[in-house]
Write an enzyme that holds these catalytic residues in place. Structure first.
Site, PDB file in Angstrom:
ATOM      1  N   ASP A  55       3.066  -3.760  -0.461  1.00 59.07           N
ATOM      2  CA  ASP A  55       4.500  -3.648  -0.739  1.00 59.07           C
ATOM      3  C   ASP A  55       4.917  -2.323  -0.114  1.00 59.07           C
ATOM      4  OD1 ASP A  55       7.034  -3.186  -1.722  1.00 59.07           O
ATOM      5  OD2 ASP A  55       6.598  -3.887  -3.741  1.00 59.07           O
ATOM      6  N   HIS A  56       5.602  -2.384   1.023  1.00 59.73           N
ATOM      7  CA  HIS A  56       5.862  -1.155   1.793  1.00 59.73           C
ATOM      8  C   HIS A  56       6.641  -0.121   0.987  1.00 59.73           C
ATOM      9  CE1 HIS A  56       9.775  -3.111   2.528  1.00 59.73           C
ATOM     10  NE2 HIS A  56      10.219  -1.892   2.726  1.00 59.73           N
ATOM     11  N   ARG A 112      -0.841 -17.749  18.967  1.00 60.68           N
ATOM     12  CA  ARG A 112      -1.005 -18.942  19.803  1.00 60.68           C
ATOM     13  C   ARG A 112      -0.563 -18.709  21.244  1.00 60.68           C
ATOM     14  NH1 ARG A 112       1.813 -23.555  16.289  1.00 60.68           N
ATOM     15  NH2 ARG A 112       3.291 -21.849  16.051  1.00 60.68           N
ATOM     16  N   GLU A 129      21.934  -2.585  -0.062  1.00 63.29           N
ATOM     17  CA  GLU A 129      21.876  -2.672   1.400  1.00 63.29           C
ATOM     18  C   GLU A 129      23.240  -3.038   1.951  1.00 63.29           C
ATOM     19  OE1 GLU A 129      18.114  -4.690   3.028  1.00 63.29           O
ATOM     20  OE2 GLU A 129      18.360  -5.589   1.047  1.00 63.29           O
ATOM     21  N   LYS A 158      22.903  -7.307  -1.192  1.00 64.82           N
ATOM     22  CA  LYS A 158      23.178  -7.193   0.238  1.00 64.82           C
ATOM     23  C   LYS A 158      24.689  -7.102   0.462  1.00 64.82           C
ATOM     24  CE  LYS A 158      19.010  -9.278   2.088  1.00 64.82           C
ATOM     25  NZ  LYS A 158      18.593  -8.018   2.726  1.00 64.82           N
ATOM     26  N   ASP A 174      13.142 -11.714  -3.754  1.00 66.97           N
ATOM     27  CA  ASP A 174      12.948 -10.851  -2.595  1.00 66.97           C
ATOM     28  C   ASP A 174      12.804  -9.384  -2.972  1.00 66.97           C
ATOM     29  OD1 ASP A 174      12.790 -10.457   0.260  1.00 66.97           O
ATOM     30  OD2 ASP A 174      14.807  -9.602   0.169  1.00 66.97           O
ATOM     31  N   LYS A 218       6.443   4.662   0.420  1.00 66.42           N
ATOM     32  CA  LYS A 218       7.493   5.647   0.713  1.00 66.42           C
ATOM     33  C   LYS A 218       7.175   6.971   0.026  1.00 66.42           C
ATOM     34  CE  LYS A 218      11.209   2.326   1.565  1.00 66.42           C
ATOM     35  NZ  LYS A 218      11.603   2.763   2.907  1.00 66.42           N
ATOM     36  N   LYS A 260       4.197  -9.375   1.091  1.00 67.64           N
ATOM     37  CA  LYS A 260       4.975 -10.144   0.133  1.00 67.64           C
ATOM     38  C   LYS A 260       5.761 -11.205   0.896  1.00 67.64           C
ATOM     39  CE  LYS A 260       9.401  -7.736  -0.266  1.00 67.64           C
ATOM     40  NZ  LYS A 260      10.291  -8.849  -0.005  1.00 67.64           N
ATOM     41  N   HIS A 291       9.628  -4.947  -5.472  1.00 69.18           N
ATOM     42  CA  HIS A 291      10.052  -3.559  -5.264  1.00 69.18           C
ATOM     43  C   HIS A 291      10.564  -2.888  -6.538  1.00 69.18           C
ATOM     44  CE1 HIS A 291       9.483  -4.374  -1.130  1.00 69.18           C
ATOM     45  NE2 HIS A 291      10.696  -4.744  -0.809  1.00 69.18           N
TER      46      HIS A 291
END
Length: 507
Positions: free
Chosen positions: A185-186, A50, A224, A348, A243, A190, A156, A248
């Site tokens: 899905d990155h 936009r 993480e 996390k 998530d 890998k 995702k 994953h």
């Protein structure tokens, strides 16, 4: 998974072109594909949003992102000029179907200029609530009429639960053929994840021992150090289960557990992965209580800095019931894996950022060596490290040098950096190239998404219906809540962590 050197002429239309994903991942990936000679001679990247920008302003924004985030470092003037002449910007309101007609005009202009019909890839780098409206407007503007040329890529999450995933799949199926839909899905792009299949199916020594007779249990951990940072609003509606585990981690589990495909075709590989999800044991209310653990991080110290707890993060409910940690014990009820537990965990604000798969083999049936020789005895273990180290290592027992017969564990290691001099491509480079080449092997199919949601829905429903009274239940810089240790300790095991070297910590 591509083996072709270059693709057919391609037009990328990136919805959310001014957003973070394009700046950090997509633009650097496309630029690296260009540098390595993977992009076709005739290509076009059209960003849309936009915000009112000229082509030159948009190019400058992407240049900043590429210089900051590309694995190849800063651009050179000559290469950038050659690449950027193919970048354009089209202001558009995603909700207004009329503005989509401009995309049609640009596509027709490129086709006329190139004297061919290009592949058109619609990349939805936007929040999931925009997926249905953009897909519908692409259809209304008649931009997806040719199933051989038009493709749509969505990030995702693929739905918020089983019902919303079914609705999204139904909507997409009404506009596109399944072969046009790329659910990205990155993690599946890998390098080490792809190597799981190469390692398993290109080496005959593994197949005879890849089953319940030789493997005792499997662990998959994705941890993480970071907290939710500025993603509080998204994470409040998601949590670790949605998530990470629904996509994953279950995909990694499928790579480990799948049967040997008869060929490397996309549908054959994805059929075998769906077979795994369908064979996984469904959760009863009792199973949720005994086989699933949730956690939420509190405040603490990480690398000398004090960090807030989840409930103190910006835009997070101070009484939040959202889990930032999840650990689950799964079973795959088929001939190969019957009785073998698959433990997965993710969280996390953990002690370190790492993604590892640990496959522990059964112990020897009889100890030949005296006790004093086997004080540091450990069962054989295969460790696939996805990050930060990219390696596959087999832990075996060997004699320590010296006169006495003393055994200790040694690692037989295949390390990417020690074996190959060329730099591995980023996950998005692999996946974008596969999209250009029409290869869906590393992308999730609609039935795969629904099976994964169906599996975790009993856990999700139980956790949402019952507020946790002990949140937060683990401190930042820990390995998660104590009950997660109990989950695996009850079976006589412990969570495996691969020590991180100083060299890796500095990255």
């Amino acid at each position: 998974m591509s083996v072709k050197k270059t693709s057919e002429p391609t037009i990328f239309i990136i919805f959310g072109g001014t957003g973070d994903l394009n700046a950090r991942k997509l633009a650097p990936a496309l630029y690296n594909l260009y540098l390595d000679g993977w992009l076709p001679k005739q290509f076009s990247i059209i960003g849309t949003g936009r915000t009112k920008l000229t082509d030159e302003q948009f190019r400058t924004n992407l240049l900043d992102g590429i210089n900051q985030f590309s694995r190849s470092g800063k651009t050179t003037k000559a290469k950038w000029e050659d690449f950027s002449k193919n970048i354009y910007y089209q202001v558009s309101d995603a909700k207004d179907a009329e503005t989509y007609k401009e995309f049609g005009k640009r596509i027709d202009a490129h086709n006329a200029e190139w004297n061919t019909k290009a592949n058109v890839i619609y990349y939805l780098a936007v929040a999931p609530e925009f997926f249905p409206i953009i897909a519908s407007n692409i259809s209304k503007a008649k931009l997806a009429e040719d199933p051989e040329k038009a493709r749509i890529v969505i990030e995702k999450p693929f739905g918020h639960d089983l019902e919303s995933a079914k609705e999204l799949n139904k909507l997409l199926a009404g506009i596109f053929d399944e072969k046009q839909i790329y659910r990205i899905d990155h993690y599946l792009g890998k390098e080490t994840v792809q190597n799981i299949m190469a390692f398993r199916f290109a080496n005959s020594i593994l197949e005879p021992i890849w089953n319940r007779n030789y493997i005792e249990h499997v662990q998959i951990s994705v941890t993480e150090q970071l907290g939710v940072q500025d993603r509080g609003p998204y994470y409040e509606g998601s949590g670790a289960l949605r998530d990470m585990i629904q996509n994953h981690l279950l995909q990694l589990l499928c790579f480990v557990a799948m049967e040997t495909p008869i060929s490397f075709s996309a549908d054959e590989v994805r059929d075998r992965k769906v077979d795994v999800l369908r064979a996984m044991r469904k959760f009863t209310p009792d199973d949720v209580r005994t086989s699933a653990v949730r956690g939420q991080y509190g405040s603490g110290w990480i690398e000398g800095q004090e960090v807030p707890g989840y409930r103190q993060e910006s835009n997070v409910n101070p009484d939040s019931n959202t889990e930032t940690f999840a650990a689950i014990k799964f079973f795959v009820d088929n001939w190969r894996w019957h009785g073998v537990p698959f433990y997965v965990r993710t969280g996390k604000r953990m002690h370190q950022s790492a993604s590892t798969i640990s496959i522990q083999f059964r112990d020897v049936p009889h100890l030949v060596f005296p006790k004093e020789a086997t004080e540091s005895w450990q069962q054989n273990r295969l460790i696939i490290s996805i990050q930060p180290e990219m390696s596959i290592r087999l832990q075996v027992q060997a004699k320590r040098p010296g006169i006495d017969m003393i055994l200790n564990t040694v690692d037989m290691v295949f390390d990417y950096k020690g074996t190959y001099t060329s730099e591995a491509p980023e996950a998005y480079e692999t996946l974008l190239l596969d999209t250009m080449n029409g290869d869906q092997t590393l992308f999730m199919r609609g039935d795969q998404v629904e099976e994964a949601w169906d599996l975790i829905m009993p856990i999700l429903s139980t956790w949402e219906a019952k507020k946790s009274l002990n949140f937060p239940n683990y401190s930042a810089d820990s390995w998660g809540p104590e009950i997660a240790e109990a989950l695996i300790a009850r079976d006589g095991y412990h969570w495996f962590t691969l020590p991180v070297t100083n060299k890796e910590k500095k990255k």
